[in-house]
Write a protein that holds these residues in place. Structure first.
Motif, mmCIF file in Angstrom:
data_model
loop_
_atom_site.group_PDB
_atom_site.id
_atom_site.type_symbol
_atom_site.label_atom_id
_atom_site.label_comp_id
_atom_site.label_asym_id
_atom_site.label_seq_id
_atom_site.Cartn_x
_atom_site.Cartn_y
_atom_site.Cartn_z
ATOM 1 N N PRO A 144 0.800 -1.231 0.000
ATOM 2 C CA PRO A 144 0.000 0.000 0.000
ATOM 3 C C PRO A 144 0.835 1.284 0.000
ATOM 4 N N ASP B 250 2.144 7.055 8.322
ATOM 5 C CA ASP B 250 1.552 6.232 7.265
ATOM 6 C C ASP B 250 1.598 4.756 7.670
ATOM 7 N N LYS C 184 -3.502 2.318 10.987
ATOM 8 C CA LYS C 184 -4.488 3.402 11.119
ATOM 9 C C LYS C 184 -5.079 3.507 12.526
ATOM 10 N N ASP D 103 -1.394 10.344 6.237
ATOM 11 C CA ASP D 103 -2.015 9.810 5.015
ATOM 12 C C ASP D 103 -3.230 8.948 5.377
ATOM 13 N N ASN D 104 -4.100 8.770 4.425
ATOM 14 C CA ASN D 104 -5.256 7.852 4.520
ATOM 15 C C ASN D 104 -6.296 8.265 5.566
HETATM 16 MG MG MG Z 1 -0.762 5.507 2.998
#
Ligand code: MG
Ligand code: SAH
Length: 218
Positions: A41, A137, A140, A163-164
């Motif tokens: 990813p 990153d 999560k 990110d994300n």
């Molecule tokens: Mg990411």
């Protein structure tokens, strides 16, 4: 994705992909292709473009990354300027092995310091840096923990890029069947709210890639 300009069949995403298209270094291109084919990813192109621009404008030199995977983002950052150093932390042994090889093949061993560990188990004071930029990153579910732990090593005026923050748009899903996914989504939502209300940082959220936030330390 069609990279050519096609006036009859353009939308916003295609148009920006077309505008931002540059001739990529062949080795970077191959690394990206490898990642995509093997479901690693890595950061999306548009998010990477944003971060690269920010690194250049802010003249960030000391970067800390949580979540190296195979080293794709770290290598992209290090290639911007030979004065840039990237400390990057990865807990998965297979990823570490591949990242090490990739860093070596780009001759970036002097600039990229790869740490093989769970980022939550490291004594952050031992990193011995006043980082200019921290890129979060990794897992999560632990974003807030990473943020709280590592911003101790961030200089005033430095920034955290996360990110994300949309988690593949699952943030907007109201009927998630899988319990783990539901909890993960809740954690990310809570992180975004927490960032929004964290007055020690000035945070802005961007609808780019999978969602990116930038938090500047006051
Ligand atoms: Mg990411
Ligand atoms: N930044 C990379 C992609 C990272 S993918 C790029 O854009 O090229 C996320 C990575 O974080 C995975 O490889 C995963 O193993 C790692 N990770 C997840 N939780 C972690 C933790 N607590 N500590 C260190 N690495 C972690």
């Amino acid at each position: 994705m069609n990279y050519n300009y096609d006036g009859d069949n353009m939308n916003k995403i295609k148009y920006f992909t077309y505008l931002n298209l540059i001739t990529e270094n062949k080795k970077i291109h191959d690394l990206k292709t490898y990642a995509l084919e093997n479901h690693v990813p890595i950061i999306q192109k548009e998010s990477l473009d944003l971060i690269i621009t920010i690194i250049k404008v802010s003249q960030s030199k000391k970067i800390l990354e949580i979540g190296s995977a195979i080293g794709y983002s770290a290598i992209n950052f290090a290639l911007l300027n030979e004065k840039i150093t990237v400390t990057t932390i990865e807990r998965d042994e297979q990823m570490v092995k591949e990242a090490k090889q990739n860093i070596k093949s780009f001759n970036l061993e002097k600039q990229i310091h790869l740490i093989s560990s769970d980022a939550l188990l490291i004594d952050e004071h031992e990193l011995g840096h006043e980082f200019d930029l921290i890129f979060i990153d990794a897992a999560k579910s632990q974003y807030q923990k990473f943020f709280e732990k590592y911003t101790k090593c961030l200089r005033k005026g430095g920034m955290v890029i996360t990110d994300n923050i949309l988690f593949h748009d699952l943030i907007f899903e109201t009927d998630i069947k899988n319990r783990n996914t539901r909890q993960l989504v809740k954690k990310i939502k809570n992180y975004n709210e927490w960032l929004k209300n964290n007055h020690l940082f000035d945070t802005r959220f961007f609808n780019i890639g999978d969602g990116v936030s930038i938090s500047i330390k006051k």
